[in-house]
Scaffold this motif. Structure first.
Motif, mmCIF file in Angstrom:
data_model
loop_
_atom_site.group_PDB
_atom_site.id
_atom_site.type_symbol
_atom_site.label_atom_id
_atom_site.label_comp_id
_atom_site.label_asym_id
_atom_site.label_seq_id
_atom_site.Cartn_x
_atom_site.Cartn_y
_atom_site.Cartn_z
ATOM 1 N N ALA A 123 0.830 -1.202 0.000
ATOM 2 C CA ALA A 123 0.000 0.000 0.000
ATOM 3 C C ALA A 123 0.867 1.255 0.000
ATOM 4 O O ALA A 123 0.564 2.229 -0.702
ATOM 5 C CB ALA A 123 -0.928 -0.011 1.213
ATOM 6 N N GLY A 124 1.950 1.247 0.764
ATOM 7 C CA GLY A 124 2.820 2.412 0.801
ATOM 8 C C GLY A 124 3.538 2.657 -0.504
ATOM 9 O O GLY A 124 3.677 3.795 -0.957
ATOM 10 N N LEU A 125 4.000 1.581 -1.140
ATOM 11 C CA LEU A 125 4.727 1.720 -2.405
ATOM 12 C C LEU A 125 3.810 2.110 -3.548
ATOM 13 O O LEU A 125 4.260 2.679 -4.551
ATOM 14 C CB LEU A 125 5.446 0.409 -2.729
ATOM 15 N N ARG A 147 3.861 10.785 1.041
ATOM 16 C CA ARG A 147 4.554 9.575 0.587
ATOM 17 C C ARG A 147 5.914 9.442 1.279
ATOM 18 O O ARG A 147 6.319 8.338 1.660
ATOM 19 C CB ARG A 147 4.739 9.602 -0.934
ATOM 20 N N ALA A 148 6.606 10.555 1.457
ATOM 21 C CA ALA A 148 7.911 10.504 2.123
ATOM 22 C C ALA A 148 7.752 10.078 3.580
ATOM 23 O O ALA A 148 8.528 9.253 4.085
ATOM 24 C CB ALA A 148 8.602 11.857 2.027
ATOM 25 N N VAL A 149 6.771 10.624 4.285
ATOM 26 C CA VAL A 149 6.528 10.218 5.676
ATOM 27 C C VAL A 149 6.163 8.734 5.743
ATOM 28 O O VAL A 149 6.653 7.991 6.604
ATOM 29 C CB VAL A 149 5.414 11.081 6.297
ATOM 30 N N THR A 150 5.315 8.300 4.814
ATOM 31 C CA THR A 150 4.857 6.909 4.809
ATOM 32 C C THR A 150 6.017 5.940 4.612
ATOM 33 O O THR A 150 6.162 4.956 5.351
ATOM 34 C CB THR A 150 3.807 6.713 3.702
ATOM 35 N N ASP A 220 14.000 12.673 -1.419
ATOM 36 C CA ASP A 220 14.527 13.616 -2.413
ATOM 37 C C ASP A 220 13.401 14.265 -3.206
ATOM 38 O O ASP A 220 13.453 15.458 -3.536
ATOM 39 C CB ASP A 220 15.496 12.893 -3.355
ATOM 40 N N ALA A 221 12.359 13.469 -3.534
ATOM 41 C CA ALA A 221 11.225 14.012 -4.289
ATOM 42 C C ALA A 221 10.492 15.076 -3.476
ATOM 43 O O ALA A 221 10.050 16.097 -4.027
ATOM 44 C CB ALA A 221 10.268 12.887 -4.677
ATOM 45 N N TRP A 222 10.361 14.865 -2.164
ATOM 46 C CA TRP A 222 9.705 15.873 -1.329
ATOM 47 C C TRP A 222 10.580 17.116 -1.196
ATOM 48 O O TRP A 222 10.087 18.242 -1.271
ATOM 49 C CB TRP A 222 9.382 15.293 0.044
ATOM 50 N N GLN A 223 11.890 16.939 -1.009
ATOM 51 C CA GLN A 223 12.773 18.088 -0.860
ATOM 52 C C GLN A 223 12.789 18.949 -2.117
ATOM 53 O O GLN A 223 12.978 20.169 -2.040
ATOM 54 C CB GLN A 223 14.199 17.619 -0.533
ATOM 55 N N ALA A 224 12.567 18.308 -3.278
ATOM 56 C CA ALA A 224 12.595 19.060 -4.534
ATOM 57 C C ALA A 224 11.431 20.033 -4.646
ATOM 58 O O ALA A 224 11.546 21.068 -5.317
ATOM 59 C CB ALA A 224 12.584 18.087 -5.710
ATOM 60 N N GLY A 238 17.299 21.839 21.331
ATOM 61 C CA GLY A 238 17.203 23.285 21.449
ATOM 62 C C GLY A 238 17.794 24.033 20.260
ATOM 63 O O GLY A 238 17.799 25.260 20.246
ATOM 64 N N GLU A 239 18.280 23.315 19.239
ATOM 65 C CA GLU A 239 18.858 23.958 18.059
ATOM 66 C C GLU A 239 17.758 24.509 17.152
ATOM 67 O O GLU A 239 16.626 23.998 17.144
ATOM 68 C CB GLU A 239 19.705 22.958 17.279
ATOM 69 N N HIS A 240 18.107 25.507 16.343
ATOM 70 C CA HIS A 240 17.228 25.994 15.293
ATOM 71 C C HIS A 240 17.610 25.275 14.004
ATOM 72 O O HIS A 240 18.726 25.455 13.496
ATOM 73 C CB HIS A 240 17.357 27.515 15.139
ATOM 74 N N VAL A 241 16.703 24.451 13.494
ATOM 75 C CA VAL A 241 17.025 23.576 12.363
ATOM 76 C C VAL A 241 15.936 23.671 11.302
ATOM 77 O O VAL A 241 14.817 24.137 11.555
ATOM 78 C CB VAL A 241 17.166 22.110 12.833
ATOM 79 N N ASP A 242 16.288 23.223 10.086
ATOM 80 C CA ASP A 242 15.324 23.112 8.992
ATOM 81 C C ASP A 242 14.714 21.717 9.046
ATOM 82 O O ASP A 242 15.332 20.729 8.641
ATOM 83 C CB ASP A 242 16.020 23.340 7.649
ATOM 84 N N LEU A 243 13.503 21.620 9.568
ATOM 85 C CA LEU A 243 12.840 20.328 9.658
ATOM 86 C C LEU A 243 12.386 19.883 8.277
ATOM 87 O O LEU A 243 11.832 20.669 7.499
ATOM 88 C CB LEU A 243 11.648 20.390 10.608
ATOM 89 N N LEU A 244 12.596 18.597 7.987
ATOM 90 C CA LEU A 244 12.236 18.064 6.671
ATOM 91 C C LEU A 244 10.730 18.073 6.475
ATOM 92 O O LEU A 244 10.223 18.534 5.447
ATOM 93 C CB LEU A 244 12.797 16.641 6.530
ATOM 94 N N PHE A 245 10.003 17.576 7.451
ATOM 95 C CA PHE A 245 8.553 17.443 7.311
ATOM 96 C C PHE A 245 7.864 18.635 7.961
ATOM 97 O O PHE A 245 7.409 18.589 9.108
ATOM 98 C CB PHE A 245 8.087 16.118 7.928
ATOM 99 N N ALA A 246 7.820 19.718 7.204
ATOM 100 C CA ALA A 246 7.160 20.943 7.645
ATOM 101 C C ALA A 246 6.535 21.598 6.423
ATOM 102 O O ALA A 246 7.075 21.528 5.310
ATOM 103 C CB ALA A 246 8.153 21.892 8.320
ATOM 104 N N ILE A 247 5.408 22.235 6.637
ATOM 105 C CA ILE A 247 4.702 22.903 5.540
ATOM 106 C C ILE A 247 3.852 24.024 6.147
ATOM 107 O O ILE A 247 3.336 23.900 7.257
ATOM 108 C CB ILE A 247 3.795 21.911 4.761
ATOM 109 N N ARG A 248 3.736 25.143 5.432
ATOM 110 C CA ARG A 248 2.962 26.294 5.888
ATOM 111 C C ARG A 248 3.393 26.736 7.292
ATOM 112 O O ARG A 248 2.572 27.061 8.141
ATOM 113 C CB ARG A 248 1.457 25.992 5.841
ATOM 114 N N ALA A 249 4.698 26.716 7.515
ATOM 115 C CA ALA A 249 5.302 27.166 8.773
ATOM 116 C C ALA A 249 4.846 26.345 9.977
ATOM 117 O O ALA A 249 4.868 26.825 11.111
ATOM 118 C CB ALA A 249 5.013 28.649 9.013
#
Length: 336
Positions: A123-125, A147-150, A220-224, A238-249
Motif C-alpha cells: 500500500a505504501g509503495l 509519501r515521504a513520511v509513509t 529527495d522528491a519531497w525536498q525538490a 534546542g537547536e534551530h534547524v530546517d525540519l524536513l517534514f514541515a509545511i505552511r510554517a
C-alpha cells in the motif's frame, strides 16, 4: 503519586488502623503492604470506578504494581530526608520492587505479522493521490510529503519522534565510498548506498544508517518541491534547524503516523488497524524490521543491529531481536 498515596491510606485504615500514621510504619508494615498489593485488583481502594470500564476487578499489571511501590518508596525517602519522619527503616530496601514483579517488566515489542506488513508495504509503495484523506478545502499535506513520511515509517525503523525531527538534507548517497546524487543516471539505485541521518534521540547522539534507496528517492522528491520554511526549534536539542517534514510554517505532528498514515494504509491494503497483539502503531514497525533483519538469510549480528537501531546498550536491542519460530526450528534441526 498522590492517587497512590491515597490508595495506600485507604488500605492501611481498613487493614491496619494502628499504623495509619506514617511514623508508625515499619519494615513489616511495608512487607505486608507489598504482599497485599500483589493480590489487589483494578478498582480496589479507589474513590471512583466510573472510568475503569471492563478492567474493573482484573488483576493489576506488573507495571502498575511497580509504579505504586515506587511512589510509596519516594514518599518515605523524601519525608525521611526532609526530617519529617524518623528513620525507622530504609525505604530503598523495605520498599524495593520484588523480583517476581521486575521479572515481568521490560519492553514487549509487538511484531507485526509478515503477511500484514507485506500488504502495508504494498500500500505504501503504491500510494496514490486518491488515497490521501481529504478535507473540505482539499488535501491538507502535499502528496510528496505524505509519501515521504509513509515510506520513512515503513523502511527506516525509526521512532515517530525521530521521523518528525528529521532535517533537510538527511539523505546522502554513496557509491564505492564516493558521494553521488540521488538522481544520478550513471549509478543504478541498487548499486548505491542510501544513508539516512538520524537526529539526536532519547538514547544517544545523531548517527547515520543505511536504508532502502526507495526511501531516499521519496525524500529527495519531497525536498525538490518543499517550499522554504522558517527554522524550528528542535525540542530535544534546542537547536534551530530546517525540519524536513514541515509545511505552511508548521511541523508535522509526531502523532500524524498513528492518526493518519496507518489508517490510510490499512484502508488501501484492506487489513484491520488492529491484530491479536493490539493496534498497529508507529513503533511496531521498528521492532518488526529489527526482527526481520535478525532472522534474515544473512542476518545482522546483535551489535550491528544495535548500531542500526541506535541503541546505547545491546540489552535494549535484545528486546527487539526476536527469534522467529522458523529460525528456531531451523537451528534446532541443524543441531542434530
Amino acid at each position: 503519586m498522590r492517587s497512590t498515596l491515597l490508595r495506600v491510606g485507604r488500605w492501611i485504615a481498613a487493614e491496619q488502623p494502628d499504623a495509619a500514621d506514617p511514623t508508625d510504619w515499619t519494615r513489616q508494615t511495608c512487607a505486608t503492604w507489598i504482599a497485599a498489593l500483589d493480590r489487589m485488583k483494578v478498582g480496589d481502594y479507589v474513590q471512583r470506578t466510573a472510568g475503569l470500564g471492563d478492567r474493573l476487578g482484573k488483576p493489576l499489571e506488573a507495571a502498575t504494581k511497580a509504579g505504586q511501590i515506587t511512589a510509596l518508596r519516594t514518599f518515605f525517602k523524601d519525608c525521611q530526608e526532609w526530617e519529617w519522619l524518623p528513620r525507622s527503616f530504609d525505604p530503598l530496601r523495605a520498599l524495593a520492587i520484588p523480583h517476581s514483579i521486575t521479572a515481568l517488566l521490560g519492553p514487549d515489542p509487538r511484531v507485526i505479522a509478515d503477511e500484514i506488513l507485506a500488504k502495508l508495504l504494498w500500500a505504501g509503495l503504491n500510494l496514490e493521490v486518491a488515497d490521501l484523506p481529504q478535507a473540505q478545502a482539499g488535501h491538507f499535506y502535499p502528496f510528496e510529503l505524505v509519501r515521504a513520511v509513509t515510506l520513512t515509517w515503513l523502511f527506516s525503523g525509526q521512532r515517530s519522534n525521530e521521523i518528525a525531527r528529521l532535517r533537510v538534507g538527511c539523505i546522502r548517497w554513496q557509491h564505492d565510498g564516493a558521494p553521488i546524487t540521488g538522481d544520478s543516471h550513471q549509478i543504478l539505485a541498487r548499486d548505491s548506498v542510501c544513508l539516512l541521518g538520524v537526529p539526536p534521540h532519547k538514547t544517544g547522539t545523531a548517527f547515520s544508517k543505511p536504508v532502502d534507496p526507495i526511501l531516499g528517492q521519496a525524500i529527495d522528491a519531497w525536498q525538490a518541491v518543499r517550499p522554504d520554511q522558517p527554522k524550528f526549534t528542535d525540542r530535544r536539542t534546542g537547536e534551530h534547524v530546517d525540519l524536513l517534514f514541515a509545511i505552511r510554517a508548521r511541523r508535522v505532528s509526531t502523532h500524524y503516523i498513528n492518526n493518519t498514515v496507518i489508517p490510510m494504509l490499512c484502508r488501501k491494503a484492506g487489513v484491520p488497524a488492529a491484530d491479536v497483539r493490539g493496534n498497529i502503531t508507529s513503533h511496531r514497525t521498528r521492532s518488526t524490521i529489527a526482527s526481520q533483519l535478525y532472522n534474515a538469510m544473512e542476518p545482522m549480528t546483535l551489535f550491528e543491529l544495535q548500531a542500526w537501531l541506535g541503541h546505547r546498550s545491546p540489552q535494549s536491542t535484545q528486546y527487539y531481536a526476536k527469534i522467529t519460530p522458523n529460525t528456531l526450528s531451523k537451528a534446532y534441526s541443524e543441531a542434530g
